[in-house]
Design a protein around this motif. Sequence first.
Motif, PDB file in Angstrom:
ATOM      1  N   GLY A  47      38.968  40.896  40.077  1.00 32.86           N
ATOM      2  CA  GLY A  47      39.603  41.993  41.345  1.00 32.86           C
ATOM      3  C   GLY A  47      39.743  42.910  39.600  1.00 32.86           C
ATOM      4  O   GLY A  47      39.518  43.392  39.288  1.00 32.86           O
ATOM      5  N   TYR A  48      41.091  43.818  41.499  1.00 34.24           N
ATOM      6  CA  TYR A  48      40.982  45.342  40.635  1.00 34.24           C
ATOM      7  C   TYR A  48      42.341  45.275  41.003  1.00 34.24           C
ATOM      8  O   TYR A  48      43.119  44.813  41.807  1.00 34.24           O
ATOM      9  N   ILE A  49      43.048  46.729  40.158  1.00 32.83           N
ATOM     10  CA  ILE A  49      44.609  47.489  40.106  1.00 32.83           C
ATOM     11  C   ILE A  49      44.096  48.631  39.892  1.00 32.83           C
ATOM     12  O   ILE A  49      43.250  49.103  39.406  1.00 32.83           O
ATOM     13  N   GLY A  50      44.270  49.205  41.128  1.00 30.66           N
ATOM     14  CA  GLY A  50      44.946  51.062  41.352  1.00 30.66           C
ATOM     15  C   GLY A  50      46.154  50.980  41.575  1.00 30.66           C
ATOM     16  O   GLY A  50      47.097  50.797  41.858  1.00 30.66           O
ATOM     17  N   ASN A  51      45.460  53.491  40.996  1.00 33.22           N
ATOM     18  CA  ASN A  51      47.077  53.884  41.308  1.00 33.22           C
ATOM     19  C   ASN A  51      46.799  55.086  41.091  1.00 33.22           C
ATOM     20  O   ASN A  51      45.614  55.792  40.787  1.00 33.22           O
ATOM     21  N   ILE A  52      46.846  55.772  42.418  1.00 33.25           N
ATOM     22  CA  ILE A  52      46.894  57.377  42.032  1.00 33.25           C
ATOM     23  C   ILE A  52      48.204  58.273  42.955  1.00 33.25           C
ATOM     24  O   ILE A  52      48.439  57.594  44.423  1.00 33.25           O
ATOM     25  N   ASP A  53      48.873  59.037  42.535  1.00 33.03           N
ATOM     26  CA  ASP A  53      49.931  59.474  42.964  1.00 33.03           C
ATOM     27  C   ASP A  53      50.644  58.100  43.182  1.00 33.03           C
ATOM     28  O   ASP A  53      51.743  57.441  41.843  1.00 33.03           O
ATOM     29  N   GLU A  54      51.363  57.952  44.450  1.00 37.85           N
ATOM     30  CA  GLU A  54      52.616  56.778  44.431  1.00 37.85           C
ATOM     31  C   GLU A  54      51.627  55.966  45.768  1.00 37.85           C
ATOM     32  O   GLU A  54      52.546  55.195  45.556  1.00 37.85           O
ATOM     33  N   TYR A  64      45.396  53.794  53.559  1.00 32.48           N
ATOM     34  CA  TYR A  64      45.290  54.177  51.942  1.00 32.48           C
ATOM     35  C   TYR A  64      44.862  54.827  50.601  1.00 32.48           C
ATOM     36  O   TYR A  64      43.458  53.959  50.434  1.00 32.48           O
ATOM     37  N   LYS A  65      45.017  55.004  50.269  1.00 28.25           N
ATOM     38  CA  LYS A  65      44.304  55.850  48.648  1.00 28.25           C
ATOM     39  C   LYS A  65      44.171  54.481  47.966  1.00 28.25           C
ATOM     40  O   LYS A  65      45.530  54.059  48.085  1.00 28.25           O
ATOM     41  N   VAL A  66      43.183  54.025  46.898  1.00 33.00           N
ATOM     42  CA  VAL A  66      43.066  52.915  46.230  1.00 33.00           C
ATOM     43  C   VAL A  66      43.745  52.917  45.095  1.00 33.00           C
ATOM     44  O   VAL A  66      43.143  52.233  44.328  1.00 33.00           O
ATOM     45  N   GLY A  67      42.819  54.768  44.860  1.00 42.68           N
ATOM     46  CA  GLY A  67      43.354  54.850  43.577  1.00 42.68           C
ATOM     47  C   GLY A  67      41.985  54.267  42.566  1.00 42.68           C
ATOM     48  O   GLY A  67      41.013  54.344  43.207  1.00 42.68           O
ATOM     49  N   SER A  68      42.459  53.494  41.582  1.00 43.77           N
ATOM     50  CA  SER A  68      40.866  53.333  40.579  1.00 43.77           C
ATOM     51  C   SER A  68      40.518  52.393  41.172  1.00 43.77           C
ATOM     52  O   SER A  68      39.018  51.822  40.270  1.00 43.77           O
ATOM     53  N   LEU A  90      52.041  45.294  41.589  1.00 44.27           N
ATOM     54  CA  LEU A  90      51.917  44.715  42.931  1.00 44.27           C
ATOM     55  C   LEU A  90      51.255  42.989  42.813  1.00 44.27           C
ATOM     56  O   LEU A  90      50.838  41.910  43.618  1.00 44.27           O
ATOM     57  N   GLU A  91      51.182  42.732  41.492  1.00 39.62           N
ATOM     58  CA  GLU A  91      51.247  42.226  40.539  1.00 39.62           C
ATOM     59  C   GLU A  91      51.945  41.009  40.880  1.00 39.62           C
ATOM     60  O   GLU A  91      52.142  39.877  41.325  1.00 39.62           O
ATOM     61  N   GLU A  92      53.470  41.537  40.536  1.00 37.54           N
ATOM     62  CA  GLU A  92      54.545  40.794  40.693  1.00 37.54           C
ATOM     63  C   GLU A  92      54.836  40.298  42.435  1.00 37.54           C
ATOM     64  O   GLU A  92      54.894  39.023  42.878  1.00 37.54           O
ATOM     65  N   VAL A  93      54.369  41.411  43.190  1.00 39.72           N
ATOM     66  CA  VAL A  93      54.083  41.066  45.127  1.00 39.72           C
ATOM     67  C   VAL A  93      53.762  39.392  44.982  1.00 39.72           C
ATOM     68  O   VAL A  93      53.563  38.848  45.664  1.00 39.72           O
ATOM     69  N   ALA A  94      52.569  39.716  45.069  1.00 37.76           N
ATOM     70  CA  ALA A  94      50.707  38.698  44.230  1.00 37.76           C
ATOM     71  C   ALA A  94      51.538  37.906  44.357  1.00 37.76           C
ATOM     72  O   ALA A  94      50.959  36.241  44.333  1.00 37.76           O
ATOM     73  N   LEU A  95      52.278  37.795  42.718  1.00 35.95           N
ATOM     74  CA  LEU A  95      52.913  36.093  42.790  1.00 35.95           C
ATOM     75  C   LEU A  95      53.455  35.786  43.374  1.00 35.95           C
ATOM     76  O   LEU A  95      53.610  34.403  43.750  1.00 35.95           O
ATOM     77  N   GLY A  96      54.528  35.969  43.787  1.00 40.56           N
ATOM     78  CA  GLY A  96      55.799  35.910  44.920  1.00 40.56           C
ATOM     79  C   GLY A  96      55.106  35.634  45.612  1.00 40.56           C
ATOM     80  O   GLY A  96      55.299  34.164  47.052  1.00 40.56           O
ATOM     81  N   LEU A  97      53.981  36.216  46.318  1.00 45.34           N
ATOM     82  CA  LEU A  97      53.748  35.304  48.133  1.00 45.34           C
ATOM     83  C   LEU A  97      52.505  34.253  47.157  1.00 45.34           C
ATOM     84  O   LEU A  97      52.474  33.703  48.653  1.00 45.34           O
ATOM     85  N   PHE A  98      51.928  34.709  46.781  1.00 44.36           N
ATOM     86  CA  PHE A  98      50.992  33.048  46.149  1.00 44.36           C
ATOM     87  C   PHE A  98      51.665  32.114  45.850  1.00 44.36           C
ATOM     88  O   PHE A  98      51.582  30.824  46.281  1.00 44.36           O
ATOM     89  N   SER A  99      53.154  32.175  45.440  1.00 38.91           N
ATOM     90  CA  SER A  99      54.268  30.747  45.341  1.00 38.91           C
ATOM     91  C   SER A  99      54.686  30.525  46.014  1.00 38.91           C
ATOM     92  O   SER A  99      54.656  29.284  46.297  1.00 38.91           O
ATOM     93  N   LYS A 100      54.684  31.201  47.163  1.00 43.61           N
ATOM     94  CA  LYS A 100      55.456  30.851  48.952  1.00 43.61           C
ATOM     95  C   LYS A 100      54.048  30.300  49.294  1.00 43.61           C
ATOM     96  O   LYS A 100      54.994  28.977  50.171  1.00 43.61           O
ATOM     97  N   TYR A 156      49.157  52.805  45.642  1.00 50.72           N
ATOM     98  CA  TYR A 156      48.413  51.451  44.387  1.00 50.72           C
ATOM     99  C   TYR A 156      48.715  50.029  45.212  1.00 50.72           C
ATOM    100  O   TYR A 156      48.700  50.368  46.279  1.00 50.72           O
ATOM    101  N   SER A 157      47.298  50.112  44.732  1.00 48.35           N
ATOM    102  CA  SER A 157      46.072  48.706  45.019  1.00 48.35           C
ATOM    103  C   SER A 157      46.089  47.595  44.054  1.00 48.35           C
ATOM    104  O   SER A 157      45.853  47.973  43.555  1.00 48.35           O
ATOM    105  N   PHE A 158      45.716  46.524  45.140  1.00 50.06           N
ATOM    106  CA  PHE A 158      45.709  44.956  44.254  1.00 50.06           C
ATOM    107  C   PHE A 158      45.129  44.032  45.015  1.00 50.06           C
ATOM    108  O   PHE A 158      45.293  44.224  45.986  1.00 50.06           O
ATOM    109  N   THR A 159      43.918  43.509  44.211  1.00 52.61           N
ATOM    110  CA  THR A 159      43.116  42.373  45.222  1.00 52.61           C
ATOM    111  C   THR A 159      42.227  41.509  43.904  1.00 52.61           C
ATOM    112  O   THR A 159      42.310  42.178  43.130  1.00 52.61           O
ATOM    113  N   ILE A 160      42.476  40.717  44.940  1.00 54.40           N
ATOM    114  CA  ILE A 160      41.833  39.708  44.216  1.00 54.40           C
ATOM    115  C   ILE A 160      41.589  38.691  44.945  1.00 54.40           C
ATOM    116  O   ILE A 160      41.300  38.097  45.939  1.00 54.40           O
TER     117      ILE A 160
END
Length: 448
Positions: free
Chosen positions: A292-299, A68-72, A325-335, A301-305
């Motif tokens: 970490g970092y958050i990125g976006n370009i076109d549609e 994927y393109k990782v944007g920012s 993606l921060e919300e997805v990360a929240l869900g995954l870490f919660s689980k 999106y990227s997230f890493t921590i």
Amino acid sequence: MKKIFLTVVFNIFSLLSAQNPDYTRSMDSLMRDLEQHNAFSGSVLLQKEGKTIYTGEYNKLGNHSNQYKVGSLTAVFTAIITFQLIEEGKLTLETRLDQYYPTIKNADKITVASLLGHSSGVYNYLEWNAYYTSKHKKFTKKEMLDLILQGKPEFKPEQDRIYSNANYLLLGYIIEDVTQKTYAENVTIRIVNKIGLQNTYCETSEKEYPQRNTSYLYNGAKWTTEIDTHPSFISSAGAVVSTTADISKLMEELFKGKLVSEKSLTQMKRTNQKGIGYGLYKMPFYDKIGYGYIGNIDEFYSFTIYFPTEGLSISLLSNGGSIKLEEVALGLFSKYRNKTYQLPDFTIYASQTSPSTKMYTGVYKATLIGLITVGEFEIREAANNYLFLSIYAEGKEGQKILLERKGEHKFYGRKNNADFDFTLNKKGEVSAMRITQNKVSISCKKIM
């Protein structure tokens, strides 16, 4: 990368309790729910000490590649190369921009540190009105510099910190000048080959597009292909292509000292009150600190921590969806941590008395306290009781955010976590809307 009234908030993850022994099943359930509601298409990876503890491929679109393109998030690569050059004595944090690009406004007061930390004030060229309709074109370096020059600086150097893609584009140009190699070559030599990333490169031409995923926009009924931003337009600010495995390895190797010295890493992590550092963001998760970092370009999106004290990482790459993606990360870490997690509400309001979404379409001018104009937004129809929000571009297409209907005259933008309440006049016509995000409201008068 082009922001639409979007505030990034990191300190929402209060969830570090005991590990859930059955977390895999819980994560699968979460991701399937997001996929079912067209909220996420992409790849997920959690690792601890370099070993995979959860991985999932939920790409429901395109060619199902894992690239994927990782944007920012490209900024992490650019910052690493910059600090490598500093360690080699070819640059310093105090090196001034006028040594390389004297025509940039305030170049004599802007340093490499200013660019790394977004304290330069340089105009963010992705806010250019013609960005969306021009982003697919190939740009020369001179054209990009001219584009930066045409914009007014946001503030005087070192007076604030506001994200600008121009900072990292200029750093990439400096890297090329210093090394006499292209930015893409530097990414390959100094990072990819050095730590053995298998599927990472900096895109340089539209001929490379088929190697990775395409991004898609959901309109409430179907997915449509999003226009690709040409790599010449984003280069060292957003043109890297990668996978969740490579991004996670990048972060782990960075914190193990395989890419820069401990001194350089300390400087990369040095953040201000907004959490912005020299190539990394500080992300508090309850009593733990991640970077970490958050990125976006076109549609895309990227997230890493990465949590240094635990050796724990999460990386997400997406080519379409409605959820941050921060919300997805929240869900995954919660689980993973066996914490209660409330699934997002994807219910779309519908009633026989609901007016047509056409009545809300038009152009709105946003003001603060009724005095300061902060921008003009356009509302367009989407499908099935949805709307699209975009920055007004004088009738031209713009980057869109999908708004979900939540009431008779109430909509919700999941990507920017904002409520949109429309106001009717005595004639029953829409005359205004109020945007509320993070308890801050802006009034918008319908002007067209």
